[in-house]
Design an enzyme around this catalytic site. Structure first.
Site, PDB file in Angstrom:
ATOM      1  N   GLU A 151       0.887  -1.242  -0.081  1.00 44.67           N
ATOM      2  CA  GLU A 151      -0.086  -0.095  -0.028  1.00 44.67           C
ATOM      3  C   GLU A 151       0.783   1.259   0.004  1.00 44.67           C
ATOM      4  O   GLU A 151       0.442   2.511  -0.358  1.00 44.67           O
ATOM      5  CB  GLU A 151      -1.117   0.027   1.270  1.00 44.67           C
ATOM      6  CG  GLU A 151      -2.187  -0.664   0.956  1.00 44.67           C
ATOM      7  CD  GLU A 151      -3.435  -0.102   1.814  1.00 44.67           C
ATOM      8  OE1 GLU A 151      -3.182   0.285   3.168  1.00 44.67           O
ATOM      9  OE2 GLU A 151      -4.627  -0.259   1.602  1.00 44.67           O
ATOM     10  N   HIS A 207       6.845 -26.972  -0.281  1.00 46.48           N
ATOM     11  CA  HIS A 207       6.042 -28.114  -0.860  1.00 46.48           C
ATOM     12  C   HIS A 207       5.163 -27.273  -1.638  1.00 46.48           C
ATOM     13  O   HIS A 207       4.409 -28.100  -2.292  1.00 46.48           O
ATOM     14  CB  HIS A 207       5.498 -28.936   0.165  1.00 46.48           C
ATOM     15  CG  HIS A 207       6.674 -29.777   0.779  1.00 46.48           C
ATOM     16  ND1 HIS A 207       7.069 -31.278   0.664  1.00 46.48           N
ATOM     17  CD2 HIS A 207       7.583 -29.254   1.853  1.00 46.48           C
ATOM     18  CE1 HIS A 207       7.974 -31.417   1.482  1.00 46.48           C
ATOM     19  NE2 HIS A 207       8.144 -30.571   2.159  1.00 46.48           N
ATOM     20  N   LYS A 211     -13.951   1.598  -2.939  1.00 43.22           N
ATOM     21  CA  LYS A 211     -14.748   1.949  -1.799  1.00 43.22           C
ATOM     22  C   LYS A 211     -15.756   2.852  -2.488  1.00 43.22           C
ATOM     23  O   LYS A 211     -17.097   2.547  -2.425  1.00 43.22           O
ATOM     24  CB  LYS A 211     -14.105   2.930  -0.962  1.00 43.22           C
ATOM     25  CG  LYS A 211     -13.102   1.990   0.055  1.00 43.22           C
ATOM     26  CD  LYS A 211     -12.479   3.016   1.097  1.00 43.22           C
ATOM     27  CE  LYS A 211     -11.585   2.405   1.804  1.00 43.22           C
ATOM     28  NZ  LYS A 211     -10.899   3.351   2.717  1.00 43.22           N
TER      29      LYS A 211
HETATM   30  O1  PA5 Z   1      -2.981   1.545   5.658  1.00 42.99           O
HETATM   31  C1  PA5 Z   1      -4.044   2.031   5.695  1.00 42.99           C
HETATM   32  O2  PA5 Z   1      -4.455   3.583   5.805  1.00 42.99           O
HETATM   33  C2  PA5 Z   1      -5.175   1.177   5.277  1.00 42.99           C
HETATM   34  O3  PA5 Z   1      -4.886  -0.197   5.151  1.00 42.99           O
HETATM   35  C3  PA5 Z   1      -6.364   1.174   6.584  1.00 42.99           C
HETATM   36  O4  PA5 Z   1      -5.795   0.842   7.644  1.00 42.99           O
HETATM   37  C4  PA5 Z   1      -7.586   0.360   6.235  1.00 42.99           C
HETATM   38  O5  PA5 Z   1      -8.097   0.813   4.859  1.00 42.99           O
HETATM   39  C5  PA5 Z   1      -8.591   0.642   7.211  1.00 42.99           C
HETATM   40  O6  PA5 Z   1      -9.020   2.011   7.403  1.00 42.99           O
HETATM   41  P1  PA5 Z   1      -9.801   2.457   8.801  1.00 42.99           P
HETATM   42  O7  PA5 Z   1      -8.978   2.385   9.831  1.00 42.99           O
HETATM   43  O8  PA5 Z   1     -10.001   3.987   8.501  1.00 42.99           O
HETATM   44  O9  PA5 Z   1     -10.914   1.780   8.916  1.00 42.99           O
END
Ligand code: PA5
Length: 473
Positions: free
Chosen positions: A327, A348, A463
Site C-alpha cells: 500500500e 512444498h 470503495k
Molecule cells: O493503511 C491504511 O491506511 C489502510 O490499510 C487502513 O488501515 C484500512 O483501510 C482501514 O482504514 P480505517 O482504519 O480508516 O478503517
C-alpha cells in the site's frame, strides 16, 4: 529510557548471502548508494520535524503521516512521567478491566487497523490460545478478528460461538477504524453491537463497559462512541497512517488485552529508532535493508520480495509487512511485489519456483521461533518402517534448522540472493524492533525513489464504486 541487552540485540539483519557476483550485489554497489540513503534518512527525519512544527506540507508530500516515527519514544516518555494517567497507562488499565470482566474479545478492523494485532497474537501467544482453559491463558481473553471482510458465514459463525456458550455476555468488542467510515468494519460493528446489546439484556452500562472504540479524532465511529457513552475511547493520532499505526492504541490495546508486554514492545521500537538515527550504512538495519532491496530491484530486476518465514509463528507478521509495502510503495506504476511464505510448509508449494524459476526474487528469511518450554524429540520405536530410528535423539527445532540451512545452501549454490532477519528470542522487544524497522525502511525507500509512502489513493476507487452500487440497488 535505557534499553537492556535483550532489547538491543533482539534483531539482526544479515545481507551477506546477497553479496555474490552476477546475480547479487557487490561492496561497490553498497558504497555507491550510501550517500543517497543518508539523504533519504535525513529527509524522513526532516519530515518528522516538519510534522511536529505543523509547517505547511507541500503538495507532493501530502498526506505526510510522519507521526509514527517517534511515537514509541513519545509514548514511553509520557508513561514514565504520567504512569497510569498516560495513554499507555490507560490502555493497560482497560486491558486489565477486560481481563477481569470478559473471557472473549472481538477485534473489529481491516487493513492497518487489525493486521498488526493479528501478527502479535500469532507470534507471541500460545498457538492454541483460544482453545486453552482460562487458567492456562493467565485469565487473558480469547481473541477473535472480524470486520475485515463482508463474509456472512464467518460473522454468523462467530456470533454462534459468542451466543451459545454459557455466559452470553462474557465478551467485549474492540472496534478500530481511523476514518471511522470503513464499510466492512462499520457493518460488523453494527451487527456485533446488536448481538452484544441483546446479550446484556439492554443493560446499557454493561454494554459501555464492553465496547472499546479506537478511532481518529472525528468521524462516524467517534460520533457513535459518543452517542453510546463509551467511557474509554482511544485516539489514532493525526499524522499516523493506518498501516503505520501498529505502535499506537491500534496495536497496543489489543496486545495488552492478549497479555503482551506493551512497554517492552515500545522499547524494542525505540531501540530501532536509535539505531536508525545513529548508525551508519553498513551497520544500520533500516538503511542496509533498503539498500539491498532497492539495489536488487533496480540492478537485478528482483521486483518480487519474498519474506520467507520459518515455523508457524510469523506468517501474520509477514502479511502485516505485505500490506505495509504494497500500500505504501505500489504507486505510480512502481513498487515491488511483497510475498510472505511459511517454511517448511511452502517449500512444498513454492519451493520449486524459488529455486529454479525466474530470477526476479530477493529472498529475506525471517527467523524466530515462538516460545514453548518443551522440546519434542524423535524417540526410537519398534515400528521403524519409517526409518526414523536413524534420527533418534533429534529434536524438532533441529529439523527446522536443517531445512533452513539446507534451503539456503541450495539457493546459494544456484546464486539466488538471500538475506536474513533474525528475531531471537521472538518476543515483544524483537517484534517492536521489526515493526519499527520495516515502517522506517518503507518511508526511507519511498523518499529514495520519489514515491510518497503515505496515503493509498488507489484503494478509494473500489470503495466509491461499492458504495454507489449499494446505494443504487
Ligand atoms: O493503511 C491504511 O491506511 C489502510 O490499510 C487502513 O488501515 C484500512 O483501510 C482501514 O482504514 P480505517 O482504519 O480508516 O478503517
Amino acid at each position: 529510557m535505557a534499553s537492556d541487552d535483550n532489547t538491543r540485540n533482539a534483531l539482526e539483519y544479515d545481507p551477506s548471502g546477497v553479496m555474490m557476483p552476477e546475480t547479487g550485489l557487490s561492496r561497490a554497489d553498497l558504497d555507491w548508494i550510501a550517500p543517497r540513503l543518508e539523504a533519504a534518512r535525513a529527509e524522513v527525519l526532516a519530515d518528522l520535524d516538519c510534522w511536529h512544527r505543523g509547517d505547511p506540507v507541500p503538495e507532493e508530500k501530502q498526506p505526510l503521516d510522519a507521526g509514527f516515527t517517534d511515537l514509541p519514544d513519545r509514548l514511553l516518555d509520557e508513561h514514565a512521567q504520567a504512569g497510569e494517567q498516560s495513554e499507555l497507562g490507560r490502555m493497560i488499565a482497560v486491558a486489565k478491566r477486560l481481563r477481569e470482566t470478559v473471557d472473549r474479545a472481538v477485534i473489529l478492523g481491516i487493513g492497518g487497523s487489525y493486521m498488526g494485532a493479528r501478527a502479535m497474537f500469532e507470534a507471541c501467544c500460545h498457538p492454541f490460545h483460544n482453545e486453552m482453559p482460562r487458567v492456562a491463558r493467565d485469565d487473558h481473553p480469547r481473541i477473535y478478528f472480524e470486520g475485515n471482510n463482508a463474509d456472512n458465514a464467518a460473522m454468523l459463525g462467530l456470533m454462534d460461538l459468542l451466543t451459545t456458550e454459557h455466559a452470553a455476555d462474557d465478551w467485549a468488542i474492540v472496534v478500530i477504524s481511523k476514518s471511522g467510515g470503513t464499510l466492512e468494519t462499520a457493518v460488523a460493528f453494527r451487527l456485533f453491537l446488536d448481538v452484544l446489546r441483546q446479550a446484556c439484556g439492554g443493560d446499557i452500562e454493561k454494554v459501555r463497559q464492553r465496547v472499546v472504540p479506537i478511532t481518529g479524532r472525528s468521524g462516524r465511529l467517534r460520533d457513535l462512541a459518543h452517542a453510546l457513552g463509551s467511557p474509554e475511547v482511544f485516539d489514532i493520532p493525526e499524522g499516523v497512517g493506518g498501516r503505520f499505526s501498529v505502535l499506537s492504541a491500534v496495536g497496543l490495546l489489543p496486545a495488552a488485552v492478549m497479555g503482551l508486554d506493551v512497554v517492552k514492545l515500545l522499547q524494542g521500537a525505540a531501540e530501532m529508532n536509535r539505531r536508525f538515527r545513529e548508525q551508519s550504512p553498513g551497520s544500520n538495519p533500516v538503511l542496509d535493508y533498503v539498500a539491498v532491496c532497492h539495489l536488487m530491484e533496480s540492478r537485478r530486476g528482483a521486483n518480487v520480495r519474498v519474506l520467507s518465514t520459518w515455523g508457524k509463528g510469523l506468517e501474520s507478521v509477514g502479511l502485516w509487512y505485505d500490506q505495509l509495502l504494497a500500500e505504501s510503495l505500489g504507486k505510480d506504476g512502481q513498487g515491488a511485489l511483497p510475498l510472505t511464505v511459511v517454511n517448511t510448509r511452502d517449500l512444498h508449494s513454492r519451493g520449486q519456483q524459488h529455486q529454479e524459476g525466474a530470477r526476479d526474487k530477493l529472498i529475506t528469511n525471517l527467523v524466530g521461533q515462538r516460545y514453548h518450554p518443551g522440546v519434542l524429540t524423535i524417540e526410537r520405536s519398534d515400528l521403524n518402517q519409517d526409518r526414523l530410528n536413524d534420527l533418534a535423539g533429534t529434536a524438532v527445532p533441529e529439523i527446522l534448522e536443517a531445512a533452513f540451512r539446507g534451503t539456503n545452501q541450495a539457493y546459494h549454490d544456484d546464486r539466488r540472493p538471500t538475506a536474513d532477519i533474525r528475531l531471537e528470542p521472538l518476543d515483544e522487544a524483537a517484534l517492536g524492533q521489526f515493526f519499527q524497522m520495516m515502517m522506517l525502511a518503507t518511508a526511507v525507500e519511498g523518499r529514495l525513489i520519489g514515491i510518497n509512502p503515505y496515503g493509498q489513493p488507489g484503494v478509494e476507487a473500489y470503495k466509491k464504486n461499492m458504495t454507489a452500487i449499494l446505494r443504487g440497488k
